[in-house]
Design a protein around this motif. Structure first.
Motif, PDB file in Angstrom:
ATOM      1  N   TRP A 186       0.845  -1.209   0.000  1.00 39.91           N
ATOM      2  CA  TRP A 186       0.000   0.000   0.000  1.00 39.91           C
ATOM      3  C   TRP A 186       0.874   1.251   0.000  1.00 39.91           C
ATOM      4  CZ3 TRP A 186      -0.330   3.792   3.845  1.00 39.91           C
ATOM      5  CH2 TRP A 186      -1.356   4.727   3.672  1.00 39.91           C
ATOM      6  N   TRP A 187       1.938   1.239   0.821  1.00 40.82           N
ATOM      7  CA  TRP A 187       2.825   2.398   0.861  1.00 40.82           C
ATOM      8  C   TRP A 187       3.503   2.618  -0.484  1.00 40.82           C
ATOM      9  CZ3 TRP A 187       8.224   2.318   0.291  1.00 40.82           C
ATOM     10  CH2 TRP A 187       8.870   3.514   0.538  1.00 40.82           C
ATOM     11  N   ARG A 247       1.638   6.916  -6.902  1.00 37.91           N
ATOM     12  CA  ARG A 247       0.479   7.646  -7.421  1.00 37.91           C
ATOM     13  C   ARG A 247       0.360   9.063  -6.853  1.00 37.91           C
ATOM     14  NH1 ARG A 247      -4.048   2.842  -6.799  1.00 37.91           N
ATOM     15  NH2 ARG A 247      -3.107   1.381  -8.313  1.00 37.91           N
ATOM     16  N   ARG A 248       1.373   9.566  -6.239  1.00 39.22           N
ATOM     17  CA  ARG A 248       1.286  10.941  -5.725  1.00 39.22           C
ATOM     18  C   ARG A 248       1.126  11.923  -6.877  1.00 39.22           C
ATOM     19  NH1 ARG A 248       5.887  12.500  -1.626  1.00 39.22           N
ATOM     20  NH2 ARG A 248       7.127  11.465  -3.241  1.00 39.22           N
ATOM     21  N   ARG A 301       0.946   4.073  -3.043  1.00 39.87           N
ATOM     22  CA  ARG A 301       0.615   5.457  -2.755  1.00 39.87           C
ATOM     23  C   ARG A 301       1.760   6.373  -3.158  1.00 39.87           C
ATOM     24  NH1 ARG A 301      -0.854   8.033   3.190  1.00 39.87           N
ATOM     25  NH2 ARG A 301      -1.421  10.118   2.437  1.00 39.87           N
TER      26      ARG A 301
END
Length: 304
Positions: free
Chosen positions: A75-76, A82-83, A79
């Motif tokens: 998940w990290w 996709r910033r 994320r």
């Protein structure tokens, strides 16, 4: 007839033999045994081990920790990729437009974006930190080692050390018991009722200079055929580990001149007879080994 029984552990049966002998006290007519079982003591309840000492629970917790850690890392990473405003693995993008495109004059304090440049084709992607990779590898290695250790421990605990080997040429399984307890092997059921050795005053000096120990043995043929047995296969083990076979001459004398090994034991019959062993030293035998045939595993009787 009365007898005295020695105290044993609670719940452990006690077997007491009794024999009827002739006037000389050496030739048995018949023998029998009786087993007395004391009242059993209620067993204490076995409390379950704490949760942190149960290998399955620890392995399940470790597996759950690995799954949660892997999910959090995925998940990290997603994320981070996709910033907004950051291209995956590339440099920060340039803004489009400029003074000519907007028609505004350039002035102090005003920054106009430049035309966007395409990201390089060979841009290098970011890799996870080294500490993260080392941590995941260590966790996986710990899980594998823990599972292997638990499996090996369970296999070792399942090994029964009281079993005797039966491979090779032996027929049947060797059985060990006490005096007065019937013990079954491949063909015979042996019961040793008594083992008595001559005292120092009763020793008759002979060619070997040893003393005689007489064992009163019951032999039952449990097969549908007659069985032949041999005196050299019956042994008495001394405390030092040495053993002696049956003294066939002394055994013949104890049986009123009859050779008990010359004739087979009839099918389904039972005989009670004395076997004589000539031993050296002052200590009596610690164990008797009796067997019907050469390849029989036989039985072992502990002499108190």
């Amino acid at each position: 007839m009365n007898t005295a029984l020695a105290m044993t552990a609670p719940g452990r049966p006690v077997t007491a033999p009794a024999c009827a002998y002739g006037t000389d006290g050496t030739r048995p007519y018949d023998c029998a045994t009786a087993t007395w079982t004391a009242s059993t003591v209620p067993t204490a309840k076995v409390t379950a081990a704490p949760v942190w000492r149960r290998p399955p629970v620890l392995l399940a917790a470790l597996a759950a920790l690995l799954v949660v850690t892997g999910g959090a890392l995925w998940w990290w990473w997603q994320r981070r990729r996709r910033r907004p405003g950051v291209a995956p693995g590339g440099p920060e993008p340039a803004r489009t437009g400029g003074p000519a495109a907007t028609g505004r004059p350039a002035g102090p304090g005003t920054i106009y974006p430049r035309a966007a440049l395409p990201a390089p084709a060979g841009a290098r992607r970011r890799t996870p930190p080294i500490w993260l990779m080392v941590g995941v590898a260590a966790a996986v290695l710990a899980g594998v080692v823990g599972a292997a250790t638990w499996t090996a421990t369970q296999r070792v605990a399942a090994i029964d050390t009281t079993k005797q080997p039966t491979s090779g040429a032996w027929t049947g399984r060797s059985v060990t018991g006490a005096v007065g307890v019937p013990l079954r092997e491949s063909a015979f059921e042996f019961t040793v009722y008594r083992v008595a050795c001559a005292t120092a005053a009763q020793v008759v000096a002979g060619a070997s200079g040893g003393r005689q120990c007489q064992a009163t043995v019951g032999v039952r043929n449990l097969t549908p055929e007659e069985q032949t047995w041999h005196g050299q296969l019956q042994r008495a083990y001394l405390p030092g580990g040495n053993w002696v076979s049956t003294d066939e001459n002394a055994t013949r004398v104890a049986n009123l001149g009859r050779d008990v090994f010359a004739h087979p034991v009839a099918a389904g019959s039972r005989v009670v007879l004395p076997l004589v062993f000539t031993v050296q030293g002052s200590q009596p035998p610690k164990q008797l080994e009796l067997r019907s045939g050469v390849f029989s595993a036989g039985v072992r009787v502990d002499v108190p």
